[in-house]
Design a protein around this motif. Structure first.
Motif, PDB file in Angstrom:
ATOM      1  N   HIS A   7       0.318  12.980   5.726  1.00  0.00           N
ATOM      2  CA  HIS A   7      -0.203  11.627   5.886  1.00  0.00           C
ATOM      3  C   HIS A   7      -0.722  11.445   7.309  1.00  0.00           C
ATOM      4  CE1 HIS A   7       2.780  11.028   2.559  1.00  0.00           C
ATOM      5  NE2 HIS A   7       1.787  10.305   2.078  1.00  0.00           N
ATOM      6  N   GLN A  62       1.495   4.317  -3.076  1.00  0.00           N
ATOM      7  CA  GLN A  62       1.455   5.771  -2.916  1.00  0.00           C
ATOM      8  C   GLN A  62       2.688   6.449  -3.511  1.00  0.00           C
ATOM      9  OE1 GLN A  62       0.562   7.073   1.128  1.00  0.00           O
ATOM     10  NE2 GLN A  62      -0.462   5.130   1.552  1.00  0.00           N
ATOM     11  N   THR A  87       8.155  13.251   2.791  1.00  0.00           N
ATOM     12  CA  THR A  87       7.687  13.146   1.406  1.00  0.00           C
ATOM     13  C   THR A  87       7.275  14.503   0.849  1.00  0.00           C
ATOM     14  OG1 THR A  87       5.365  12.791   2.010  1.00  0.00           O
ATOM     15  CG2 THR A  87       6.798  10.843   1.894  1.00  0.00           C
ATOM     16  N   ASP A 103       4.378  15.682   1.605  1.00  0.00           N
ATOM     17  CA  ASP A 103       2.922  15.600   1.694  1.00  0.00           C
ATOM     18  C   ASP A 103       2.492  15.345   3.131  1.00  0.00           C
ATOM     19  OD1 ASP A 103       2.706  15.882  -1.102  1.00  0.00           O
ATOM     20  OD2 ASP A 103       3.032  13.722  -1.368  1.00  0.00           O
ATOM     21  N   ALA A 151       0.825  -1.209   0.000  1.00  0.00           N
ATOM     22  CA  ALA A 151       0.000   0.000   0.000  1.00  0.00           C
ATOM     23  C   ALA A 151       0.857   1.256   0.000  1.00  0.00           C
ATOM     24  CB  ALA A 151      -0.922  -0.009   1.213  1.00  0.00           C
ATOM     25  N   LEU A 152       1.976   1.231   0.749  1.00  0.00           N
ATOM     26  CA  LEU A 152       2.861   2.393   0.756  1.00  0.00           C
ATOM     27  C   LEU A 152       3.549   2.566  -0.595  1.00  0.00           C
ATOM     28  CD1 LEU A 152       4.424   2.077   4.329  1.00  0.00           C
ATOM     29  CD2 LEU A 152       2.604   3.607   3.572  1.00  0.00           C
TER      30      LEU A 152
END
Length: 609
Positions: free
Chosen positions: A244, A94, A240, A242, A90-91
């Protein structure tokens, strides 16, 4: 040999740590009748307050100890596992190739609280309230900020002001970076620990019952609930670039318990050295010892090029094996017995030549070829990362942008350490870390930050240390315990990430092989090598570099360069933060205790009487 302070000698008790307030807290507990387990736990909670740039309540701790009553040594694993939502696929979906170095995504279950209280419950004598009182007092009434705390806050003040507002409220009083030496308070943390004590006292009248109630408050009560809510509902900007939300949940906390097990050991002359298991980097120490058994180190002075070269090359080989084989044995094939096999280590020792090795060289085990991660991931990650606010290790303001850090080679530390021996002969070594003030935002209702230990895992599939739900990351934290002639003898350790089992090894060899006392072995000129991907984000790889203190003889530095080492000369007192305590019987059977602590950093102390 000149030393910065005397080796401490006593018969009642000794303690040594990376901060004088923790050392004195431990000694104060011993003076008031507590044992080594009480003292280490109280000091461990104080370290969370007074060294907040290096550890915190949301962190982790491996503990090694000797119980005189049980006549055995044990380890207690306070390294929490990955959350159930920590899915590497899942990571990767992204766009991530590495777990971020800061923020909420890299948090594991915070294991320090559980480990300290489990040790206290099972082998201590003091009450929960008495053990937590010193930490609560410093948090509520104030503790002096060592210069490195102020520098750590200065380095991330923009992040706190712009993004992590709860951390700004905690660490920027009146909106300003606090001055070194000023008293700082952590009232919310004091309230958290006070609430735990009060709830525990309401639930039980017994010492062990109150400790169990405190554990329940943390892992199945209001602490776990607040952590769940914060991770679930708070998007946090990380490396990153971003924002989270976190992966840690109430069920992850509720289902975890610290694990006690036998340590891993290896014999070296009169000594048997004990380390934590292959879920830590502890076996690296043992592998180096096994390779160096027949290296003739006694013939070479501790500051000679022969001494340094042989150890440095053994370190390269052991660290290559760590990269290829180490991981949580419940999830990965990590063949510890094969790694410590005499024949295997002798064969590895044969690979140590007169020239510096230039390649990462893991061994073949159980007929299986080693597999290394993709080491180009760091460069790709840095091209798209936001590094304005530092990397995975604690960062300080004087450091340049991340791309230049490897060139500056300034060690700043990331951890604490405490050693205690009491008058009965009980011994404790612990290396707390994680949850430092710059790791992730302060949880407003609790007053502390979560750890970022998952950054030490890989997202690449099918590696021993690949991220998986419920799996422990292979931690760098690595306390040490040694027997001599079969009797408990010494506890020791240091902060330093990938350097821990380098600085500790050199200290041990100077003491065990060359007969230096504890303080002499700590103060002697030290070094470390870089020849592997770093354990902290962004996992940059440096090869064949040895960083040495400038106190080494010029002839040693020249000889190391002639052997092919890339030598970086640092400040005269820049390598390591060792502490150590030992015990032995004199000719009349009396227990004689000794201790030493590191002068580097100007805050570690040993005490005893």
């Amino acid at each position: 040999m000149f030393t910065t302070r005397p080796e401490i000698v006593g018969t009642f008790g000794v303690a040594a740590s990376t901060h004088w307030l923790a050392t004195q807290t431990a000694m104060g507990v011993l003076e008031r009748g507590g044992n080594a387990f009480d003292a280490a736990a109280a000091a461990g909670f104080v370290l969370q307050v007074v060294e907040p740039h290096l550890n915190g309540p949301g962190g982790e701790v491996p503990i090694l100890f000797w119980s005189e009553r049980e006549r055995r040594m044990r380890t207690l694993c306070g390294q929490g596992p990955a959350p159930a939502l920590a899915d590497p696929a899942a990571l990767r979906a992204q766009g991530l190739e590495l777990v971020p170095g800061i923020g909420l995504v890299p948090a594991t279950v915070p294991g320090a609280f559980g480990a300290w209280l489990t040790m206290l419950r099972d082998r201590g004598t003091w009450s929960l309230a008495d053990v937590l009182a010193p930490a609560i007092g410093y948090a509520r009434d104030g503790f002096p900020l060592v210069p490195r705390i102020s520098r750590a806050i200065l380095a991330v003040q923009a992040l706190f002001r712009d993004e992590w507002h709860s951390s700004a409220a905690t660490w920027l009083p009146d909106g300003k970076v606090p001055r070194p030496g000023s008293l700082h308070t952590l009232p919310v943390l004091a309230d958290t620990y006070t609430r735990i004590v009060e709830e525990a006292q309401r639930r039980s009248n017994s010492r062990t019952g109150q400790i169990d109630a405190a554990l329940d408050c943390w892992y199945r009560g209001f602490v776990a609930e607040e952590i769940d809510a914060y991770c679930r509902n708070t998007p946090v900007r990380d490396t990153t670039g971003d924002k989270h939300t976190g992966l840690l949940r109430y069920d992850d906390m509720a289902g975890w318990r610290p694990e006690e097990e036998d340590p891993v050991t290896l014999d070296f002359g009169r000594y048997t050295v004990a380390k934590c298991g292959i879920w830590s980097q502890g076996p690296v120490f043992l592998q180096q010892l096994g390779m160096l058994r027949h290296a003739g180190l006694a013939q070479h002075a501790p500051d000679s090029p022969e001494f340094v070269h042989r150890i440095a090359e053994a370190t390269k080989l052991a660290m290559a094996d760590r990269l290829a084989w180490y991981g949580d044995p419940r999830f990965a094939h990590s063949p510890l017995a094969a790694l410590l096999d005499d024949g295997y280590l002798a064969a590895r020792a044969q690979r140590i030549g007169e020239r510096a090795a230039l390649a990462i060289d893991p061994g073949t085990l159980d007929g299986m070829a080693p597999r290394l991660p993709d080491l180009g991931v760091a460069e790709r990650t840095l091209r798209q990362a936001d590094v304005r606010f530092g990397v995975g290790e604690p960062t300080f303001a004087e450091l340049p942008p991340v791309a230049e850090w490897a060139e500056r080679e300034l060690f700043v530390g990331d951890t604490c350490h405490i050693d205690v021996i009491d008058r009965h002969g009980n011994m404790v070594a612990a290396t707390p870390s994680g949850g430092w003030l710059s790791s992730s935002p302060t949880i407003p209702a609790l007053g502390f930050a979560l750890n970022t230990r998952l950054q030490m895992t890989w997202l690449e599939p099918d590696l021993p240390n690949t991220l998986a739900p419920g799996k422990r990351p292979c931690t760098t934290l690595s306390p040490s315990l040694a027997l001599r002639d079969g009797e408990p003898y010494m506890v020791f350790g240091t902060p330093g990430g990938d350097q821990q089992d380098q600085w500790s090894l050199a200290f041990f060899l100077r003491h065990a092989v060359h007969g230096m006392n504890l303080q002499e072995a700590i103060d002697a000129p030290a070094w470390h090598i870089d020849h592997f991907p770093g354990s902290f984000w962004p996992r940059q790889t440096v090869l064949n570099r040895i960083s040495v203190e400038s106190r080494f003889p010029a002839a040693t530095l020249a000889a190391l360069r002639e052997r092919g080492h890339e030598v970086r000369v640092g400040e005269p007192w820049s390598e390591g933060r060792m502490s150590a305590c030992s015990r032995e019987r004199d000719g009349r059977g009396r227990l004689v205790l000794r201790a030493g602590a590191n002068a580097r950093g100007m805050q570690g102390y040993a005490v005893g009487r």
